[in-house]
Design a protein around this motif. Structure first.
Motif, mmCIF file in Angstrom:
data_model
loop_
_atom_site.group_PDB
_atom_site.id
_atom_site.type_symbol
_atom_site.label_atom_id
_atom_site.label_comp_id
_atom_site.label_asym_id
_atom_site.label_seq_id
_atom_site.Cartn_x
_atom_site.Cartn_y
_atom_site.Cartn_z
ATOM 1 N N ARG A 48 27.511 -19.888 11.722
ATOM 2 C CA ARG A 48 27.531 -21.309 12.054
ATOM 3 C C ARG A 48 26.142 -21.929 11.946
ATOM 4 N N ALA A 49 25.124 -21.229 12.422
ATOM 5 C CA ALA A 49 23.766 -21.771 12.378
ATOM 6 C C ALA A 49 23.298 -21.976 10.944
ATOM 7 N N ALA A 50 23.580 -21.019 10.079
ATOM 8 C CA ALA A 50 23.142 -21.129 8.686
ATOM 9 C C ALA A 50 23.840 -22.278 7.976
ATOM 10 N N GLU A 51 25.151 -22.420 8.196
ATOM 11 C CA GLU A 51 25.857 -23.506 7.522
ATOM 12 C C GLU A 51 25.384 -24.861 8.016
ATOM 13 N N LEU A 52 25.167 -25.006 9.314
ATOM 14 C CA LEU A 52 24.680 -26.275 9.846
ATOM 15 C C LEU A 52 23.304 -26.619 9.282
ATOM 16 N N ALA A 53 22.441 -25.629 9.145
ATOM 17 C CA ALA A 53 21.108 -25.871 8.592
ATOM 18 C C ALA A 53 21.192 -26.336 7.139
ATOM 19 N N MET A 54 22.062 -25.697 6.346
ATOM 20 C CA MET A 54 22.212 -26.098 4.948
ATOM 21 C C MET A 54 22.838 -27.476 4.837
ATOM 22 N N ARG A 55 23.849 -27.753 5.651
ATOM 23 C CA ARG A 55 24.487 -29.071 5.610
ATOM 24 C C ARG A 55 23.477 -30.183 5.914
ATOM 25 N N ALA A 56 22.621 -29.963 6.909
ATOM 26 C CA ALA A 56 21.643 -30.983 7.274
ATOM 27 C C ALA A 56 20.684 -31.266 6.115
ATOM 28 N N MET A 57 20.229 -30.210 5.440
ATOM 29 C CA MET A 57 19.314 -30.403 4.319
ATOM 30 C C MET A 57 19.977 -31.134 3.165
ATOM 31 N N ILE A 58 21.222 -30.777 2.865
ATOM 32 C CA ILE A 58 21.935 -31.425 1.759
ATOM 33 C C ILE A 58 22.165 -32.901 2.066
ATOM 34 N N ARG A 59 22.590 -33.211 3.284
ATOM 35 C CA ARG A 59 22.821 -34.614 3.634
ATOM 36 C C ARG A 59 21.541 -35.435 3.541
ATOM 37 N N ASP A 60 20.421 -34.858 3.944
ATOM 38 C CA ASP A 60 19.156 -35.579 3.902
ATOM 39 C C ASP A 60 18.677 -35.814 2.473
ATOM 40 N N THR A 61 18.951 -34.862 1.581
ATOM 41 C CA THR A 61 18.431 -34.923 0.215
ATOM 42 C C THR A 61 19.403 -35.574 -0.757
ATOM 43 N N PHE A 62 20.695 -35.282 -0.592
ATOM 44 C CA PHE A 62 21.737 -35.796 -1.493
ATOM 45 C C PHE A 62 22.850 -36.451 -0.669
ATOM 46 N N PRO A 63 22.598 -37.607 -0.092
ATOM 47 C CA PRO A 63 23.590 -38.222 0.806
ATOM 48 C C PRO A 63 24.918 -38.582 0.138
ATOM 49 N N SER A 64 24.926 -38.711 -1.191
ATOM 50 C CA SER A 64 26.174 -39.057 -1.880
ATOM 51 C C SER A 64 27.009 -37.823 -2.246
ATOM 52 N N HIS A 65 26.441 -36.630 -2.063
ATOM 53 C CA HIS A 65 27.153 -35.407 -2.415
ATOM 54 C C HIS A 65 28.129 -34.996 -1.314
ATOM 55 N N GLY A 66 29.179 -34.305 -1.715
ATOM 56 C CA GLY A 66 30.105 -33.738 -0.763
ATOM 57 C C GLY A 66 29.699 -32.330 -0.364
ATOM 58 N N ILE A 67 30.290 -31.849 0.721
ATOM 59 C CA ILE A 67 30.024 -30.498 1.206
ATOM 60 C C ILE A 67 31.339 -29.868 1.646
ATOM 61 N N VAL A 68 31.581 -28.644 1.167
ATOM 62 C CA VAL A 68 32.715 -27.843 1.625
ATOM 63 C C VAL A 68 32.154 -26.496 2.054
ATOM 64 N N GLY A 69 32.323 -26.163 3.319
ATOM 65 C CA GLY A 69 31.811 -24.904 3.828
ATOM 66 C C GLY A 69 32.895 -24.095 4.501
ATOM 67 N N GLU A 70 32.607 -22.827 4.726
ATOM 68 C CA GLU A 70 33.605 -21.946 5.336
ATOM 69 C C GLU A 70 33.838 -22.273 6.802
ATOM 70 N N GLU A 71 32.789 -22.652 7.525
ATOM 71 C CA GLU A 71 32.892 -22.707 8.982
ATOM 72 C C GLU A 71 33.191 -24.083 9.546
ATOM 73 N N PHE A 72 32.964 -25.147 8.780
ATOM 74 C CA PHE A 72 33.166 -26.496 9.294
ATOM 75 C C PHE A 72 33.971 -27.315 8.293
ATOM 76 N N GLY A 73 34.484 -28.450 8.731
ATOM 77 C CA GLY A 73 35.366 -29.245 7.902
ATOM 78 C C GLY A 73 34.682 -29.836 6.687
ATOM 79 N N PRO A 74 35.471 -30.192 5.662
ATOM 80 C CA PRO A 74 34.895 -30.775 4.444
ATOM 81 C C PRO A 74 34.323 -32.167 4.696
ATOM 82 N N ASP A 75 33.269 -32.480 3.970
ATOM 83 C CA ASP A 75 32.609 -33.772 4.050
ATOM 84 C C ASP A 75 32.537 -34.341 2.635
ATOM 85 N N ARG A 76 33.244 -35.418 2.363
ATOM 86 C CA ARG A 76 33.289 -36.067 1.044
ATOM 87 C C ARG A 76 33.677 -35.075 -0.062
#
Length: 261
Positions: A48-76
């Protein structure tokens, strides 16, 4: 963003995820079961910690990109570019103190993986690819990845994580392939696919994979000259029953044996 900038971002993403994971490895961490009442499906605070850290970096750098991860719900997930994340592929190995696990990071465009990385922070290894080329970087070396030739199943080294993950019919079909190869070994998760890209093994056959289990591995294997499909020979990015091979001859023979099973 230039290619150099993108490469630097991927490296930072991998580094941040590794920094979140390593303090938990080989410790007495709590393990939760995501599939209570079914087959054991572990998850830990490290995942969970690793996925949250990666999600935060992606949102900050590529706000228009979507994210699908194993541990949390899909975003865009409908975005043109979507990051597909598996913070620890091989959690069962991770909680057992075994090092055959890694972080999978994929970038897809319109559903097709265009870049993938497998990062193993305990060893300091990174396997990456864009479908055209693939690269290994470790603490002692850096080199291009290239699959090895293998003319037939009877000369092939086969890996699967575990036949116990397969249903009865699929396990029987897998057995038809296993009885034809030179050597079969179990375990490895994402590491087995990277060893295929590195030219150390020839074939990986698995079932019940999710998109986050395979999306990052496809550009690595194809960039190294290999092939990844479903058992039916279809594109593999949605997961399911997967065959990865370094040589098209072995891939074709494996598909034939699976269908015969």
């Amino acid at each position: 963003m230039t290619a150099i900038d993108f490469s630097a971002f991927i490296d930072r993403l991998a580094t941040v995820s590794g920094e979140a994971i390593l303090p938990f490895f080989r410790t007495s961490l709590t393990v939760d079961d995501k599939n209570t009442g079914g087959a054991f499906d572990p998850v830990t605070a490290a995942d969970r910690a690793a996925e949250l850290a990666m999600r935060a970096m992606i949102r900050d750098t590529f706000p228009s990109h979507g994210i699908v991860g194993e541990e949390f719900g899909p975003d865009r997930p409908e975005a043109e570019y979507v990051w597909v994340l598996d913070p620890i592929d091989g959690t069962k190995s991770f909680i057992s103190g075994m090092p055959a696990w890694g972080t999978l990071i994929a970038l897809t465009r319109k559903g097709t993986p265009v870049f993938g990385m497998m990062h193993q922070p305990y060893f300091g290894e990174r396997f990456s690819g864009d479908g055209q080329a693939a690269r290994y970087r470790g603490p002692r070396a850096a080199r291009d990845l290239m699959v090895r030739p293998c003319e037939s199943l009877d000369r092939a080294v086969l890996f699967t994580t575990s036949p116990r993950l397969m249903n009865t019919a699929d396990r029987a079909a897998f057995g038809k392939v296993e009885e034809k190869v030179r050597l079969s070994r179990y375990g490895g998760d994402c590491y087995a696919y990277c060893m295929l890209a590195a030219g150390h093994i020839d074939l990986v056959v698995e079932t019940e994979l999710k998109p986050h289990d395979v999306a990052a591995l496809i550009p690595i294997i194809t960039g190294a000259g290999g092939i990844v499909t479903t058992w039916e020979g279809a594109p593999a990015e949605k997961g399911g029953r997967i065959v990865a091979a370094g040589d098209k001859r072995v891939h074709a023979a494996a598909l034939m044996a699976l269908r015969a099973g």
